[in-house]
Each structure stands twice: as structure tokens, then as C-alpha cells.
Design a protein around this motif. Structure first.
Motif, short mmCIF file in Angstrom:
data_model
loop_
_atom_site.label_atom_id
_atom_site.label_comp_id
_atom_site.label_asym_id
_atom_site.label_seq_id
_atom_site.Cartn_x
_atom_site.Cartn_y
_atom_site.Cartn_z
N SER A 1 -27.02 -42.14 -42.01
CA SER A 1 -27.39 -40.84 -41.45
C SER A 1 -26.90 -39.68 -42.33
O SER A 1 -27.59 -38.67 -42.48
CB SER A 1 -26.84 -40.70 -40.03
OG SER A 1 -25.42 -40.64 -40.04
N VAL A 2 -25.73 -39.82 -42.94
CA VAL A 2 -25.19 -38.76 -43.80
C VAL A 2 -26.08 -38.59 -45.03
O VAL A 2 -26.39 -37.46 -45.45
CB VAL A 2 -23.74 -39.08 -44.20
CG1 VAL A 2 -23.26 -38.12 -45.29
CG2 VAL A 2 -22.82 -39.00 -42.99
N VAL A 3 -26.51 -39.70 -45.63
CA VAL A 3 -27.36 -39.61 -46.82
C VAL A 3 -28.71 -38.97 -46.47
O VAL A 3 -29.23 -38.13 -47.22
CB VAL A 3 -27.57 -41.01 -47.43
CG1 VAL A 3 -28.54 -40.95 -48.60
CG2 VAL A 3 -26.24 -41.60 -47.89
N ILE A 4 -29.28 -39.33 -45.34
CA ILE A 4 -30.55 -38.73 -44.91
C ILE A 4 -30.38 -37.22 -44.68
O ILE A 4 -31.27 -36.42 -45.01
CB ILE A 4 -31.08 -39.42 -43.64
CG1 ILE A 4 -31.44 -40.88 -43.95
CG2 ILE A 4 -32.29 -38.70 -43.09
CD1 ILE A 4 -31.78 -41.70 -42.72
N LEU A 5 -29.26 -36.83 -44.11
CA LEU A 5 -28.99 -35.41 -43.86
C LEU A 5 -28.94 -34.62 -45.17
O LEU A 5 -29.45 -33.49 -45.25
CB LEU A 5 -27.67 -35.26 -43.10
CG LEU A 5 -27.28 -33.84 -42.68
CD1 LEU A 5 -28.33 -33.26 -41.73
CD2 LEU A 5 -25.91 -33.84 -42.01
N ILE A 6 -28.36 -35.20 -46.21
CA ILE A 6 -28.34 -34.54 -47.53
C ILE A 6 -29.76 -34.32 -48.03
O ILE A 6 -30.11 -33.25 -48.54
CB ILE A 6 -27.53 -35.39 -48.54
CG1 ILE A 6 -26.06 -35.43 -48.13
CG2 ILE A 6 -27.69 -34.84 -49.95
CD1 ILE A 6 -25.22 -36.39 -48.95
N GLY A 7 -30.62 -35.33 -47.86
CA GLY A 7 -32.01 -35.20 -48.27
C GLY A 7 -32.75 -34.13 -47.47
O GLY A 7 -33.60 -33.42 -48.01
N ALA A 8 -32.42 -34.00 -46.20
CA ALA A 8 -33.10 -33.01 -45.35
C ALA A 8 -32.85 -31.59 -45.83
O ALA A 8 -33.71 -30.71 -45.67
CB ALA A 8 -32.65 -33.17 -43.90
N LEU A 9 -31.71 -31.33 -46.41
CA LEU A 9 -31.37 -29.98 -46.87
C LEU A 9 -31.91 -29.67 -48.27
O LEU A 9 -31.90 -28.52 -48.69
CB LEU A 9 -29.85 -29.80 -46.85
CG LEU A 9 -29.16 -29.96 -45.48
CD1 LEU A 9 -27.66 -29.85 -45.64
CD2 LEU A 9 -29.68 -28.91 -44.50
N THR A 10 -32.36 -30.69 -48.98
CA THR A 10 -32.77 -30.51 -50.38
C THR A 10 -33.93 -29.53 -50.56
O THR A 10 -33.86 -28.64 -51.43
CB THR A 10 -33.12 -31.87 -51.01
OG1 THR A 10 -31.96 -32.71 -50.98
CG2 THR A 10 -33.59 -31.71 -52.45
#
Length: 593
Positions: A509-518
Motif C-alpha cells: 500500500s505504501v508503494v502504491i501511495l507513492i505512485g498515486a502522488l507522482t
């Protein structure tokens, strides 16, 4: 192979009109917007447009074949027989190695086909990938040991890498700008159909019938074989690719074939229109084929002794070496273009980050059945089937919202909600031991999968749109390679954390969250309803807004400055822009009158 349909030959000739020059995008939009004037014409257009839909159906089934080959790992890894026979009950290392072997193949397959697809064509590479995928997938069922099994899965991954790259490119380049999001999403949605198919087979073959994992792997190879036959019959080569490779006659024919499949009865695209946009040197080479240069030495040798096999082989070797050198030079030039100042920070690198984060989060799909077992679900294969079916609402929502809301908004929202769903999943596993625990686990897993599918459909459209035609396959290859690296890494991460599912879910979930902000942090541009770009020097994408013209649904405006130019020839493009501006002004005056 001959296509089962030919372009309509009963339409007015281009030479009899004074219509402004049309780009391929504008021609496709014109063909797609055509409204039949009578009931009989409506029926005829519907029948003819069925052939256009078959293009995307064929691409979709090919895409579903990739889904079955990848998602079958989820069920094979959860099989007790497979764990004992092939893995030696070692999920942490052997299981991760087995899962990563197909992604290693996809890494190299995506890179190679991305590089060479911009030189050899989209369709040939796609067909090669499909036949490789189906054959190696079937051979995996007969692998006698773990080493050969991983090798066959690696070869299957090579084919999958080729298929994914070319499918997105073809779907993007064969669809009109006003409906590109819909058609690319339609093709991408077949990943869901493939997932549901393989989940159903897993539930029936492994869960109910109790068959061997080998039989299950042979069933998984069927969609790729069907996709190969349909693509060979129905999908034409990209007109944009042909035009950029100076094959203007073939490009004109391919564009008219696509328009005829839409049921278009208007003025066909002319050779002069294609040459207007793509022939910079305005040469007299009508066919668009590059002349074959031969050296004086080769000509002398050939005339001296045509039957000399050594000379013939030498000439052939020189020709092949020259072509290979040119291909490698073009490939490295394409890579260099992807990291030029014009598109590096707003397109290439952000897309690579997005593909990495999405692929890392999606690595959970290969382990979901094993995770369900570890947390104590009873009917694991049925829960995995529900997990796969959760893709359907995600695909439907994406198809509806993508051209209305915009790519960036849909992508960021879907990734944020997917990360939130995983955190809910992890919280339920760790804290909830009530009577609704299993229901909450399945629901949160299904929501996660639905939102991830929204993200994948959107990123497929964005990647195909943002890269210029000259480097589109190369860009897709670089992005998918970034995703494959993440997919390989996550297999070992998930294998080591599978005994603590809540920690595994939080990491994803943390990795996906980083992608969401990109997209927000790196200021990626929005390409909804905008024309595709063909040249890296033009900045990689048009920023000109779509404008409404009376009687039309959507007309993509011509770029208004040099950075958005579709054609490399700035002077020619400025003349074209001014001409279209005058036409729009005339239409506005008529509307006011």
C-alpha cells in the motif's frame, strides 16, 4: 496475410475535392463521427463497423492471453502438489524464483520489442509474441523438472512482453482521438476477462475436479492461440508507423482500410495528404520505399559471376549487417530521444515511476490465493474468483470516466483508493476476529483489485498517448521494463513476508501511495481528447485543446505553437494552422448568421 475486408472503392476520389489536408487522426475522427442519413445506411454502417470492432476484439483476446499466463501462477503456487513436486515446499526462495522467471522474460521481451517494434512494425512483433507465449505456455505443462519449468516460463514472459507493448501501441494508433480512451480501455479490459477465465478454470480444475497443475497450465495457453489467429486475420499494421517509415502508399491503404471498417462513405484519405504530413524532403519516391543502395564493388562482383555462391553470401551478409547496424543505431537514438529535455521529466521518468509502483502493488495478485490460505479462508479458489471478477466494475468505471474526467484524475484517485483498500485489508487481518472477518477480507481485497484495474487501464492509455509515434514502442518498452523489475523484486518481497500477511499488505500500500502522488508532483500533462504527436522534437504531445465545431461531436484542434506541432516541418504546419483557423472563423460567422 490478407485481411478479410478491403477499403471501400466506391467513394469520391481525393482529387475531386478542395478539402483541406487531413492528418490520420483527423481522418479517423471524421470517419468515426459519420452519421448515416437513412435507415438503410444505418444498418449498413452497423454491419461494416462490426469489422472495426473486431480489430479491438482481436487485440483484447490477445491481451487476455497475457492475463491467463501471468495469473495462472497464483493458482499453481497455491497447489500442494506443485509445492511438493517442484518447489520442495520452499515458497520463500523457489516459489519467488518461479514467480519472477516469467517477469524476467517480460523484462527482456518488453525491452527488445520496444526497441525493435519501432523499426520492424507493430503487427509482426505482436504475432511473434503471441505464438511464443502459446507454445512455451503449453510446454510448461510437460516440464520434467524445476529448471526447465522456469526456462519455459521465461520464454513465455518474452512473448508476453512483446504482446503488451504492441497491443497498447496498436490500440492507440488505430483509434480516433475523440474515442481513444474508450477503445484502449476496451482492449485493456480483456485483462479482466482473462483473469476471470483463469480464475474460473482454477476453481473448477484445481478446486472442484482436483486435476493436476500440469493440466491447468495447458488450459492457460488457449487464449494466446486464439488471439494469434484473430490478430493475423483482422488487425492491420499501424498507418502512422508505415507513414513514418516512408511507406506512404501502404500507410494510405491501411488508413482507408481502418476507415472502411468504421463504415465510412466519405472522401478517402489521399496519398498527397499522408505525404503532406510525413514527407519532409518532398521527394518523388511515391511508394515511400527507401532505395536499396549497393556499392560499386557489389555490383561488379554480381555482374562478374552471378552464380558464385560465396559472392552472393557475402553480399547478403553485408546487407544484413548494414540493416542490423541501422536498427541498433535507430534503437539507441530512440532511447536518447526518450530522455531528451523536452519529454524526460514530464513524460518518461514519471511514467517509469508509475509503472514501477503499479507493478509492485499488482505483484500481490500472484500471491492472493496463498495469502487467503495463510489467513484461514475456507473456500480459497472461490474467493480468488470473486477477487478476479472485481475487475469488471473497475473496467466499466474507467471506460465511462476516462474521456470525461481526465486521465490524471482517474489515475490518482484509483491508486489512492487502492492503497486505502489494502490498509483496510491489513487492518482486518491483524485486528478483526469477529464473525464478519472473512467477508471484510474478501470485500477489501475485491475493492483493491477493482481500483488497481482502473489504474492499469488509465496508465495504458496515458503511456500510449504521451510518447510520440517515433518512439512510442520504445517508450512502452522502457516503461514495461521498469514494471517488470518491480514485479521481479516484489516476488521475493512477498515470498519472504507471506507468513505475515498484514506486513506484506502495508508494504504494498505504501508503494502504491507513492505512485498515486507522482502525476501531481511531477506535473504530468493531460492528453484527453488531444491529437497524438509523431515527433520527439515537438515535445511529445499536443497541448492544443479540443474545440467544438457545429455539427461535430469533437474536433481536435491543430496545435497553436511549434512545441505542439504534429509535423516536424514548422513552416508547413503554420500554413496548415492558419488555414484551419480561417475555416473555423467562417463556420462561426455562419452560425451567428
Amino acid at each position: 496475410m490478407t485481411l478479410p475486408f478491403q477499403p471501400n472503392r466506391d467513394v469520391p476520389s481525393r482529387k475531386t475535392t478542395t478539402h483541406p489536408f487531413r492528418s490520420i487522426d483527423e481522418f479517423f475522427d471524421e470517419a468515426h463521427r459519420q452519421i448515416p442519413s437513412s435507415e438503410q445506411q444505418k444498418i449498413g454502417t452497423s454491419i461494416r463497423r462490426f469489422r472495426y470492432y473486431m480489430i479491438f476484439l482481436a487485440l483484447g483476446i490477445a491481451n487476455s492471453g497475457d492475463a491467463t499466463e501471468i495469473n495462472c501462477l497464483n493458482y499453481v503456487l497455491s497447489s500442494d502438489e506443485f509445492q511438493y513436486d517442484m518447489l520442495g515446499n520452499d515458497l520463500a526462495s523457489n516459489g519467488a524464483l518461479f514467480g519472477s522467471s516469467i517477469y524476467a522474460g517480460m523484462l527482456f521481451g518488453g525491452l527488445l520489442t520496444g526497441l525493435f517494434g519501432d523499426n520492424f512494425g507493430r503487427k509482426p512483433i505482436l504475432l511473434t509474441g503471441l505464438i511464443s507465449n502459446s507454445c512455451s505456455g503449453a510446454l510448461s505443462a510437460f516440464a520434467p523438472n524445476f529448471g526447465l519449468l522456469c526456462f519455459f516460463r521465461f520464454i513465455s514472459g518474452l512473448g508476453i512482453g512483446a504482446v503488451i507493448t504492441c497491443i497498447i501501441t496498436l490500440a492507440t494508433e488505430l483509434s480516433p482521438p475523440s474515442r481513444r480512451g474508450l477503445y484502449v480501455t476496451f482492449v485493456s479490459s480483456f485483462w479482466t476477462i482473462g483473469s476471470i477465465f483463469i480464475s474460473s478454470m482454477g476453481w473448477i480444475v484445481l478446486g472442484i475436479e482436483g486435476k493436476s497443475w500440469r493440466f491447468f497450465l495447458s488450459v492457460a495457453a488457449i487464449p494466446s492461440s486464439v488471439g494469434f489467429a484473430l490478430v493475423a486475420c483482422y488487425v492491420p499494421e499501424s498507418p502512422r508507423f508505415l507513414a513514418l517509415n516512408r511507406k506512404y502508399v501502404e500507410a494510405t491503404k491501411a488508413a482507408n482500410i481502418v476507415a472502411d471498417a468504421m463504415g465510412f462513405r466519405g472522401v478517402k484519405l489521399g496519398l498527397d495528404e499522408v505525404r503532406h504530413y510525413y514527407d519532409d524532403d518532398e521527394s518523388n519516391n511515391i511508394s515511400g520505399e527507401l532505395p536499396q543502395a549497393s556499392t560499386t564493388e557489389e555490383a561488379h562482383e554480381s555482374k562478374k559471376d552471378k552464380k558464385n555462391i560465396a559472392i552472393i553470401l557475402r553480399q547478403h551478409f553485408r546487407k544484413c549487417t548494414k540493416e542490423l547496424n541501422e536498427t541498433m543505431i535507430n534503437a539507441f537514438q530512440n532511447i536518447s530521444g526518450l530522455y531528451s529535455e523536452l519529454i524526460r521529466w514530464r513524460k518518461t521518468i514519471p511514467l517509469q515511476v508509475l509503472w514501477f509502483c503499479m507493478s509492485f502493488g499488482s505483484g500481490l495478485v500472484n500471491w492472493i490465493a496463498t495469502i487467503f490460505i495463510k489467513i484461514g479462508l475456507v473456500d480459497v479458489y472461490f474467493a480468488a474468483l470473486l477477487f478476479a471478477m472485481a475487475n469488471l466494475p473497475g473496467n466499466i468505471a474507467t471506460a465511462y470516466l476516462l474521456d470525461r474526467v481526465g486521465r490524471k484524475t482517474v489515475l490518482m484517485s484509483s491508486m489512492l483508493l487502492a492503497a486505502l483498500s489494502l490498509l483496510t485489508f491489513a487492518g482486518t487481518v491483524h485486528f478483526d476476529y469477529g464473525q464478519y472477518r472473512n467477508l471484510n477480507i474478501v470485500l477489501s481485497a475485491c475493492f483493491f483489485h477493482a481500483f488497481m484495474v482502473c489504474g492499469w487501464c488509465t496508465i495504458s492509455v496515458m503511456t500510449g498517448e504521451l510518447f510520440p509515434t517515433t518512439v512510442r514502442n520504445t517508450g512502452l518498452g522502457i516503461c514495461t521494463a521498469s514494471g517488470r523489475i518491480a514485479a521481479m523484486i516484489v516476488q521475493f518481497v512477498n515470498g519472504s513476508l507471506v507468513e505475515t500477511p498484514d506486513v506484506l499488505l502495508i508494504v504494498s500500500s505504501v508503494v502504491i501511495l507513492i505512485g498515486a502522488l507522482t502525476p501531481f508532483l511531477m506535473k504530468m500533462e493531460e492528453m484527453s481528447l488531444k491529437p497524438l504527436s509523431d515527433d520527439v522534437s515537438a515535445g511529445g504531445g499536443g497541448d492544443g485543446a479540443a474545440s467544438k465545431v457545429p455539427g461535430d461531436e469533437v474536433l481536435t484542434d491543430c496545435p497553436t505553437d511549434h512545441s505542439d506541432a504534429i509535423t516536424p516541418n514548422a513552416d508547413r504546419e503554420n500554413v496548415q494552422t492558419r488555414a484551419r483557423g480561417r475555416i473555423r472563423d467562417d463556420l462561426k460567422h455562419l452560425e451567428l448568421a
